[in-house]
Design an enzyme around this catalytic site. Structure first.
Site, PDB file in Angstrom:
ATOM      1  N   ASP A 264      -6.928   1.976  -0.013  1.00 23.96           N
ATOM      2  CA  ASP A 264      -7.649   2.369  -1.226  1.00 23.96           C
ATOM      3  C   ASP A 264      -6.714   2.961  -2.291  1.00 23.96           C
ATOM      4  O   ASP A 264      -6.945   4.091  -2.775  1.00 23.96           O
ATOM      5  CB  ASP A 264      -8.715   3.438  -0.902  1.00 23.96           C
ATOM      6  CG  ASP A 264      -9.664   3.016   0.203  1.00 23.96           C
ATOM      7  OD1 ASP A 264     -10.031   1.834   0.244  1.00 23.96           O
ATOM      8  OD2 ASP A 264     -10.059   3.880   1.011  1.00 23.96           O
TER       9      ASP A 264
ATOM     10  N   GLU B  47     -18.089  -1.902  -4.132  1.00 22.01           N
ATOM     11  CA  GLU B  47     -17.355  -0.631  -4.201  1.00 22.01           C
ATOM     12  C   GLU B  47     -16.086  -0.807  -5.040  1.00 22.01           C
ATOM     13  O   GLU B  47     -15.895  -1.845  -5.675  1.00 22.01           O
ATOM     14  CB  GLU B  47     -16.985  -0.156  -2.781  1.00 22.01           C
ATOM     15  CG  GLU B  47     -16.225  -1.185  -1.968  1.00 22.01           C
ATOM     16  CD  GLU B  47     -16.162  -0.854  -0.474  1.00 22.01           C
ATOM     17  OE1 GLU B  47     -16.792   0.120  -0.043  1.00 22.01           O
ATOM     18  OE2 GLU B  47     -15.490  -1.587   0.259  1.00 22.01           O
TER      19      GLU B  47
ATOM     20  N   GLU C 177      16.747   9.717  -1.546  1.00 21.52           N
ATOM     21  CA  GLU C 177      15.960  10.213  -0.427  1.00 21.52           C
ATOM     22  C   GLU C 177      15.883   9.121   0.650  1.00 21.52           C
ATOM     23  O   GLU C 177      15.640   7.951   0.336  1.00 21.52           O
ATOM     24  CB  GLU C 177      14.544  10.589  -0.883  1.00 21.52           C
ATOM     25  CG  GLU C 177      14.495  11.771  -1.823  1.00 21.52           C
ATOM     26  CD  GLU C 177      15.134  13.020  -1.239  1.00 21.52           C
ATOM     27  OE1 GLU C 177      14.845  13.347  -0.072  1.00 21.52           O
ATOM     28  OE2 GLU C 177      15.943  13.656  -1.943  1.00 21.52           O
TER      29      GLU C 177
ATOM     30  N   ASP D 232      17.624  12.890   5.889  1.00 17.82           N
ATOM     31  CA  ASP D 232      16.979  13.440   4.689  1.00 17.82           C
ATOM     32  C   ASP D 232      17.383  12.698   3.413  1.00 17.82           C
ATOM     33  O   ASP D 232      16.536  12.374   2.589  1.00 17.82           O
ATOM     34  CB  ASP D 232      17.328  14.929   4.556  1.00 17.82           C
ATOM     35  CG  ASP D 232      16.392  15.636   3.597  1.00 17.82           C
ATOM     36  OD1 ASP D 232      15.293  15.105   3.327  1.00 17.82           O
ATOM     37  OD2 ASP D 232      16.743  16.717   3.100  1.00 17.82           O
TER      38      ASP D 232
HETATM   39  O1  FUB Z   1     -11.684   3.807   2.784  1.00 21.22           O
HETATM   40  C1  FUB Z   1     -13.057   4.030   2.888  1.00 21.22           C
HETATM   41  C2  FUB Z   1     -13.811   3.066   2.007  1.00 21.22           C
HETATM   42  O2  FUB Z   1     -13.466   1.735   2.338  1.00 21.22           O
HETATM   43  C3  FUB Z   1     -13.516   3.168   0.545  1.00 21.22           C
HETATM   44  O3  FUB Z   1     -14.161   4.235  -0.085  1.00 21.22           O
HETATM   45  C4  FUB Z   1     -13.986   1.820   0.087  1.00 21.22           C
HETATM   46  O4  FUB Z   1     -13.560   1.458  -1.180  1.00 21.22           O
HETATM   47  C5  FUB Z   1     -13.457   0.919   1.178  1.00 21.22           C
HETATM   48  O5  FUB Z   1     -12.148   0.511   0.930  1.00 21.22           O
END
Ligand code: FUB
Length: 452
Positions: A36, A209, A333, A447
């Site tokens: 995400d 979503e 790094e 590091d």
């Molecule tokens: O990662 C949890 C959920 O899965 C996210 O809020 C959505 O967008 C989907 O990727």
């Protein structure tokens, strides 16, 4: 426990020509399970704030349990720096139990991180630094079901916030999920931590979503993940107004290869080109573990057509060009790399992060290192722990080392010491492989490094 994602040198070589398995732009930061991504371009770097899938047990029963946000960043889009956890609930935000799918934005020198408390509300956290620590400034959700305009909605997932600042300075937060009529946008005040008026309802065909907004030449592009019936493509719609009048435009990208499940994009402009960061499940699939809750981050490029439509993005394994070469005469790094095999990262007692869990045969690749005109004579590595050695190879991971840096025991993983070795004469730009060898387990933590 050692990470499952280990590429043998032989296997790495056998990848050449087998595009299906050449890991380049996907995955990035393959030593971690992240998902995400929320992209923020600030100064000369792109920062990706990600759900921390390392926190998911990985079995089908436990589901998504992410309670922290991890940030990775890059100035060249090939080598990515792991900054570790920058926000964690309930530590940095007492009312929240989960932190999913963040997005971040800078305003007036402050940085704001928006996240879903799973699907049950949206929080905001603030920091003086893009790398955190981000802390909740309001002590409650920024948006919840009782926020005017959120309800009525049918089974809405109240999550996946994306905050966008328009050219006139007005900030808008887009969010929602699980239904065509469940897209919401709400204005934010200049403080970025309070809302201005009720949420406004938007509708998007097959909306599932992953709300995102970007603007090109006065056109607002609202992109989102479509639902499983629409193969979880990243679709988009456009308007000349940020809160109304959107019409469906088509796909920004199809379901990524080796994903077969939820899809989540972040769109950003860097050095004049447009990119999409997204996740797929290639690392867990390659490691033969349950991929559902163990995702990894990818990046690809796409274009807008002259008529304002989007040319469907191709998911590639090496489609992104390195934007600048790395200067090895300044401290680099160790947690900045392009590829790795079987290492991990952890918080370094010297500050920041370090490469850890190094065992015999593990390696990291740093892409496009500019050695200049053969002026480097010495390699310096700051390390702590038991002994071993770092073999330095150029371009070919199984080639002859151009330097071998012996690491003697420093007296513990908190005792940092610089080890040096001579380097052969090298000029020009090369991919550098650090291959770790030795008998103890683990060998040492790493590091930073530089050339002199
Ligand atoms: O990662 C949890 C959920 O899965 C996210 O809020 C959505 O967008 C989907 O990727």
């Amino acid at each position: 426990m050692k990470p499952l994602f280990r590429i043998s040198f032989l296997l790495l070589l056998s990848f050449v020509g087998l595009s299906q398995y050449v890991f380049a732009d996907y995955p990035i930061a393959s030593h971690r399970f992240l998902a995400d991504p929320g992209a923020m371009v600030y100064k000369d770097r792109v920062y990706l704030y990600c759900s921390n899938d390392d926190e998911n047990p990985g079995d089908d029963k436990s589901g998504y349990q992410m309670k922290s946000i991890v940030c990775i960043s890059s100035s060249d889009l090939k080598n990515w720096t792991d900054h570790g956890i920058v926000f964690e609930v309930p530590k940095n935000c007492s009312w929240a139990t989960r932190s999913w799918a963040p997005s971040a934005v800078e305003r007036d020198g402050k940085f704001f991180l928006y996240f879903g408390n799973s699907g049950n509300g949206i929080g905001v956290a603030k920091s003086d630094n893009p790398l955190g620590p981000f802390v909740d400034p309001i002590g409650k959700p920024l948006v919840e079901n009782s926020t005017p305009g959120v309800q009525p909605a049918t089974r809405m997932w109240l999550f996946d916030p994306m905050t966008f600042i328009d050219d006139d300075g007005q900030a808008y937060m887009y969010f929602g999920g699980n239904g065509d009529n469940n897209v919401r946008v709400i204005k934010l005040n200049r403080d970025m931590i309070t809302v201005d008026g009720p949420a406004i309802q938007l509708s998007a065909k097959n909306f599932f979503e992953a709300s995102w907004m970007h603007k090109v030449n006065g056109t607002y592009y609202f992109s989102y993940s479509a639902n499983p019936r629409a193969q979880m493509r990243i679709d988009y719609m456009t308007s000349t107004n940020p809160t109304s009048g959107f019409t469906y435009g088509g796909a920004v990208s199809n379901q990524p290869p080796l994903n077969d499940n939820n899809n989540h994009q972040a769109i950003f402009k860097f050095n004049g080109e447009w990119y999409q960061a997204y996740h797929n499940r290639v690392v867990s699939k390659e490691a033969k573990i349950n991929p559902v809750y163990k995702r990894n981050i990818c990046v690809d490029m796409f274009k807008h057509n002259p008529d304002g439509t989007i040319e469907v993005m191709a998911n590639t394994v090496d489609g992104v060009k390195q934007q600048s070469y790395l200067n090895p005469f300044e401290q680099v790094e160790a947690e900045t790399f392009n590829m790795q095999s079987a290492i991990k990262t952890e918080i370094s007692s010297a500050g920041g992060m370090c490469v850890s869990s190094i065992e015999n045969g593990d390696w990291i690749k740093v892409m496009g290192v500019d050695f200049g005109t053969a002026k480097a004579k010495t390699f310096i590595a700051n390390v702590a722990g038991n002994g071993g050695q770092i073999e330095i190879m150029l371009d070919n991971p199984s080639g002859k080392p151009v330097g071998v840096c012996k690491v003697t025991s420093t007296g513990g993983t908190k005792e940092w010491k610089s080890m040096t070795c001579k380097l052969k004469k090298i000029s020009g730009v090369h991919d550098v492989y650090f291959k770790f060898k030795g008998g103890s387990t683990p060998l040492f933590n790493f590091d930073w490094w530089k050339l002199k």
